[in-house]
Design a protein around this motif. Structure first.
Motif, short mmCIF file in Angstrom:
data_model
loop_
_atom_site.label_atom_id
_atom_site.label_comp_id
_atom_site.label_asym_id
_atom_site.label_seq_id
_atom_site.Cartn_x
_atom_site.Cartn_y
_atom_site.Cartn_z
N HIS A 170 0.87 -1.45 0.20
CA HIS A 170 -0.24 0.32 0.28
C HIS A 170 0.63 0.96 0.03
N LEU A 176 3.96 1.46 -1.38
CA LEU A 176 4.36 1.58 -2.77
C LEU A 176 3.68 2.14 -3.54
N GLY A 177 2.17 1.31 -3.45
CA GLY A 177 0.97 2.02 -3.91
C GLY A 177 0.42 3.72 -4.17
N PHE A 178 0.61 4.42 -2.67
CA PHE A 178 0.07 5.57 -2.15
C PHE A 178 1.61 5.77 -3.01
N GLU A 221 3.64 5.59 -5.86
CA GLU A 221 2.61 5.54 -7.01
C GLU A 221 1.82 7.15 -7.47
N LEU A 268 7.55 -6.45 -4.93
CA LEU A 268 6.39 -6.22 -4.53
C LEU A 268 5.13 -5.78 -5.86
N GLU A 269 4.16 -6.03 -5.28
CA GLU A 269 3.31 -4.64 -7.09
C GLU A 269 2.58 -4.16 -5.34
N PRO A 270 2.54 -2.58 -6.15
CA PRO A 270 2.16 -1.72 -5.68
C PRO A 270 0.48 -1.37 -5.35
N GLU A 271 0.42 -1.40 -4.43
CA GLU A 271 -1.64 -1.15 -4.37
C GLU A 271 -1.62 -0.27 -3.96
N PRO A 272 -2.03 1.59 -4.33
CA PRO A 272 -3.04 1.94 -3.71
C PRO A 272 -4.31 2.01 -2.67
N PRO A 273 -3.75 2.13 -1.15
CA PRO A 273 -4.86 1.76 -0.52
C PRO A 273 -5.47 2.53 -0.79
#
Lengths: 501, 557
Positions: free
Chosen positions: A399, A401-403, A405, B347-352
């Motif tokens: 999460h 990393l996702g944020f 990005e 590690l696949e990024p996943e937006p919270p």
């Protein structure tokens, strides 16, 4: 040729005036104010239709006496005309008496009668008699005097030879005075003449649209002059927001749109919140004087939550209940109460967590931090940091990393990549890089998941991801600035000229 | 972060594999030494994380890469032989620098690059973990001429006599502190003690005077075969950690690690302590933190790549961490190593997706309204530093010096206090723009800090607005009309003014700005003396308002 109204008027008037004239004549003929003629003639000269000739001329103006003679005729004429009515021959004494001429004036008048050959004075039986032939023709001097009286002035250089002689004569009699002045004349050029011959099409154009024109409806009859729309206008400076503040507002807007809550904390901070609560041991290099500003006055504060202080002490010394080994040293409360200038806005994140313990948590802070550095193009002792946290059950490293990005794209950078990093308060820790369209990979954010040693003393039992971004560097990249001092530039012209985007 | 320089050819020979620069770049990126700062020929400068001092040298990086590349995974095995060296720690050293650890590496062949790396490792450890030698310092010696009985004790400076490294004559302790470059740099650590630490053998030959300098007699050269390491300091654990790192790094060059017996007043022990650290990691914990489905097997595999020994045990993994891993405090540290072993890039990024509503601080929203109005009045916004000087806040403004937040360790007097009002920043700004087109109308909306002993941080930050008009003519009324209009547009009704005595303004042309009888700021024509102080040649009128208080008043309504 099609010309704006004023220009057309001036040009055709000049044609009528024989191709050469000056302002006053043009003004009389065109009925335009002088300023309008000047503007029009400048425009015409630019177009090559007329030439502007500047010279110095002698202006003749009648004196008081000259004006009275223009009205009452010259004394010599009055003498001759009276003599004529009295039968071509009359005693001078009687003439003078009837005309009311004093002795001085009489002798002057008689002198002029003689010089002009209008009559002769004879002596008969001890009496002076004036004998005249007939009415004399108007002399050049009288004509000039009349013209001067009519028009008020004449230009010496414009007079013919006879006129110039008359002027000299009148000047000698103090009936006119001569002054020098510069003159502007307008003369048609070949193209000017050609344009007139070809036929002028007059636009009835005016410059200023006045309330009167609008109200009266006269605007329908006039044409508004066309401007040189490409001419450079005078410089004006707007009230303008500062580019750096705008950049910070933009970052804030993005986070608000993402659903984050803004928070703030003190600039002067206890070491407790700045370091201890972030699990930075008390002898950590970043706590030394080289890396943080110590506040001398006031020098120490206090911590609002005694229980938290105790838990932080334990976690430093032996890990407390977290399963950590701790830093294994004797923690000193006095050190934690010392005041420093906040070195990281992460202090604000921890303060927030100390009073917001219910998930979900999404918070950010954008504010100044301070680190000892000498101000130059690349370093600043004061800069703006963005810190943010997300805390909730189920939040994990992906999460984070996702944020990062998502935020990178929102702020106008490209894809991101990640590598391991180290911060005393996060594990795992992440360094992120974002792709800039021109500069390639740039360091973007330091981030990680808060360590149990940070969260447990705060009473937080769900995971919290955290990140920090130096906004000065990011702003420099986004705004194309190479000197960090320009973000707080003291150059007004630079701020005025600098585009907002 | 510390940076170190390694040589790619040297690294390749340590690895036993030829990596091109590009290949190296790719394999090193996912590690804690993965940030390449620069490349000159085959010399590569890298940034290494603080927490991994074991990566401060080519040897450590090679050891780490072997795991990632699959050349050699799992725990590096260190056999510890007997060196026969004994170090006697004297009671006298206790108050000065009580801790010592040692190691011997026998039969090592030190190439020029190996010596460079050893010095670099020493240097970086001194900086990062030794707190500039105060906490820990390291000596590396060639002990072919040294007796096996070594003493560590405190000696009076006059008693100390040896030729220090880099010098050509014998010196006493005091001379070393005063005359040698290292003595001048680090002398402050021991100068105030009546006696200095000294490491010498049974024959009186001096190995070193920690933490300042080694003796020339034990100088390490390319002909050195047996290396003796001493680590001294004020923190026993840090001393031990550094000794482990130095000893295991040297060992990567070949040779045999040997133990040294340290005999102190309260007993004896064997150094270095190379026992691995035992740890347990729950599979569920690692999976939760990383957000991926892990098994005990996959965790074990990742950890082995990171040079751990790891064995799956049901829903947990039993791991042994290499002795040089002095950074591990908690199982989460293993989780990070699992992530590095897997690769952050995998590690696949996943937006919270946590639905929440954005919430701005009231002061931010209020400040924006204030700024918008000032822009509307045609003012240019400026930003200046919160750090400033007393000269700026008081002297130049014609004020008596008062109390402000003061920095204890400023680097320059220009930035030595925190501003308690904004107007000096604006006048300072104008002083840089004397030849720029007038009128000049500028404002700043920013924070000032004042002392407030009632607050936990003894200070209080306040948001302020200050504006100044500078032109051929600039009157009280010019500033007043803007201030009044601003307040009216913020809904405060018609403001008032009360004559004020303020040395920064012209007498009789200064006032407090009142809203409902309460002063919210100051307004006036700047005193010509103040204009002179800032080198300004045009008049200026200005006001400063308390935005924080304005917002409070709005909220009370």
């Amino acid at each position: 040729m099609k010309l704006p109204r004023n220009e057309g008027l001036v040009l055709s008037a000049l044609g009528r005036l024989g191709g050469r004239s000056e302002l006053s004549q043009l003004s009389k003929i065109t009925g335009l104010p002088d300023a309008a003629i000047s503007r029009a003639s400048l425009e015409l000269s630019r177009k090559g239709l007329l030439r502007i000739i500047d010279s110095t001329v002698s202006v003749l103006k009648p004196t008081e006496e000259g004006l009275s003679y223009a009205r009452d005729k010259l004394p010599e004429r009055r003498l001759v005309e009276l003599a004529l009515r009295l039968g071509r021959r009359a005693p001078v004494g009687r003439l003078a008496g009837m005309l009311g001429l004093g002795d001085d004036m009489l002798s002057i008048a008689i002198g002029w009668v003689r010089r002009k050959g209008w009559g002769r004075v004879v002596k008969e039986g001890g009496e002076l008699l004036l004998e005249v032939e007939g009415p004399p023709a108007e002399g050049a001097d009288e004509r000039l005097l009349r013209e001067l009286a009519d028009r008020g002035w004449a230009i010496l250089e414009e007079l013919d030879e006879e006129g110039r002689g008359a002027a000299a004569l009148l000047k000698g009699r103090s009936l006119l005075e001569e002054t020098q002045r510069s003159r502007r004349e307008f003369e048609l050029t070949e193209s000017g003449w050609a344009a007139i011959e070809e036929g002028l099409e007059i636009e009835s154009a005016i410059t200023a649209l006045t309330p009167d024109l609008i109200r009266s409806g006269k605007w329908r009859e006039v044409e508004l002059r066309e401007y040189d729309v490409a001419a450079t206008p005078p410089e004006v400076y707007p009230g303008k927001k500062h580019i750096f503040v705008e950049f910070l507002e933009e970052a804030k807007r993005i986070l608000l749109e993402m659903g984050f809550e803004e928070y703030s904390g003190p600039y002067v901070e206890t070491e407790f919140w700045n370091f201890d609560a972030l699990f930075q041991p008390q002898d950590h290099p970043s706590r030394e004087i080289h890396d943080s500003y110590i506040v001398k006055n006031p020098s120490s504060g206090w911590i609002e939550f005694p229980d938290l202080v105790e838990r932080v002490r334990r976690v430093h010394e032996d890990g407390w209940i977290t399963g950590s080994r701790g830093w294994r040293y004797k923690w000193d409360r006095a050190v934690s109460e010392r005041l420093v200038l906040r070195t990281q806005t992460t202090a604000v994140s921890v303060r927030y967590l100390s009073t917001h313990k219910e998930p979900p948590i999404k918070m950010f802070c954008i504010s100044n931090v301070f680190r000892p550095d000498v101000l130059d193009a690349k370093h600043s002792m004061e800069f703006v940091q963005l810190d943010g946290i997300i805390g909730d059950w189920g939040i994990n490293l992906r999460h984070l990393l996702g944020f990062l990005e998502e935020f990178s794209r929102a702020i106008g950078l490209g894809e991101v990549k990640f590598k391991p990093s180290y911060f005393p308060f996060t594990e795992p820790s992440v360094e992120s890089f974002a792709r800039h369209p021109k500069m390639g990979w740039i360091e973007f954010a330091g981030a990680g998941m808060f360590r149990p040693e940070v969260l447990a003393p705060l009473g937080i039992d769900f995971p919290v991801i955290a990140w920090g971004i130096g906004l000065d560097r990011l702003a420099m990249i986004k705004l194309g600035i190479e000197d960090i001092r320009e973000l707080r530039s003291t150059r007004l012209d630079w701020l005025r000229d600098r585009p907002l985007m | 972060m510390p940076t170190i320089t390694i040589n790619l050819n040297d690294l390749n020979s340590l690895l036993g594999k030829r990596l091109s620069l590009e290949e190296f770049r790719e394999v090193v990126f996912p590690l804690k030494c993965g940030q390449i700062e620069g490349v000159i020929g085959s010399d590569i400068t890298l940034e290494v994380s603080h927490d991994r001092p074991d990566l401060f040298s080519a040897e450590g990086i090679a050891r780490e890469l072997k795991g990632i590349l699959g050349i050699e995974t799992g725990l590096p095995r260190y056999r510890l032989g007997e060196s026969g060296f004994k170090v006697f720690v004297d009671r006298s050293i206790a108050p000065i620098r009580p801790f010592i650890s040692c190691a011997v590496v026998r039969g090592v062949r030190l190439s020029e690059e190996a010596i460079v790396q050893a010095m670099q490792l020493q240097e970086k450890l001194h900086l990062a973990h030794g707190r500039r030698r105060r906490k820990v310092s390291i000596g590396i010696h060639d002990v072919r001429e040294i007796a096996k009985e070594i003493h560590y004790s405190a000696k009076r400076p006059e008693e100390i006599r040896f030729v220090p490294l880099g010098e050509d004559r014998e010196m006493n302790g005091r001379e070393i502190l005063e005359l040698t470059p290292k003595g001048r740099e680090y002398g402050h650590i021991i100068r105030d003690f009546p006696a200095y630490p000294l490491l010498y053998d049974a024959d009186g030959k001096v190995l070193s005077m920690p933490p300042i300098i080694n003796g020339v007699i034990t100088r390490v050269t390319e002909r050195t075969e047996d290396v003796f390491v001493d680590v001294t300091g004020t923190d026993g654990e840090a001393v031990e950690s550094v000794a482990k790192i130095v000893a295991t790094s040297l060992r990567e060059r070949g040779g045999e690690l040997e133990a040294v017996e340290i005999i102190g007043p309260s007993g004896a022990l064997i150094a270095p302590d190379l026992r691995p650290l035992e740890l347990n990691l729950e599979v569920g914990m690692a999976s939760r933190i990383l957000g991926i489905e892990l098994s005990a097997e996959s965790i074990s595999e990742a950890l082995r790549r990171m040079r751990y020994d790891a064995a799956p045990m049901g829903d947990r993994v039993e791991a042994l961490a290499p002795p040089y891993r002095v950074d591990i405090l908690h199982p989460v540290d293993l989780v990070e190593d699992v992530a590095i072993g897997i690769g952050y890039g995998n590690l696949e990024p996943e937006p919270p997706s946590i639905p929440t509503r954005g919430k701005e601080l009231p002061i931010s929203a209020f400040s924006r309204k204030v700024r918008d109005l000032m822009i509307g009045f045609g003012f240019q916004e400026i930003v200046s530093y919160i750090m400033t000087s007393r000269a700026m806040l008081f002297d130049k403004m014609g004020l008596e010096r008062g109390e402000v937040v003061e920095i204890g360790n400023p680097l320059t007097i220009d930035y030595s206090v925190l501003r308690n009002w904004l107007l000096p920043s604006l006048l300072n700004f104008l002083s840089h723009n004397r030849h720029v087109a007038y009128p000049q109308r500028v404002f700043e909306c920013g924070d000032v800090v004042s002392i407030d002993m009632g607050e936990p941080t003894r200070t209080r930050a306040t948001r302020k607005l200050a504006a100044v008009i500078c032109d051929f003519r600039a009157s009280y009324e010019d500033a007043q009309s803007v201030a009044y209009s601003l307040l009216k547009n913020l809904g405060f009704g018609q403001p008032g003014a009360r004559r004020a005595e303020h040395p920064s303004f012209i007498k009789g042309r200064a006032a407090e700005i009142l809203v409902a009888g309460e002063p919210l700021g100051i307004l006036g024509e700047i005193h010509p003396g103040v204009l002179n102080n800032f080198g300004l040649e045009y008049p200026a009128s200005a006001f400063e308002l308390d935005v924080s208080r304005m917002m409070e008043l709005k909220r009370l309504k």
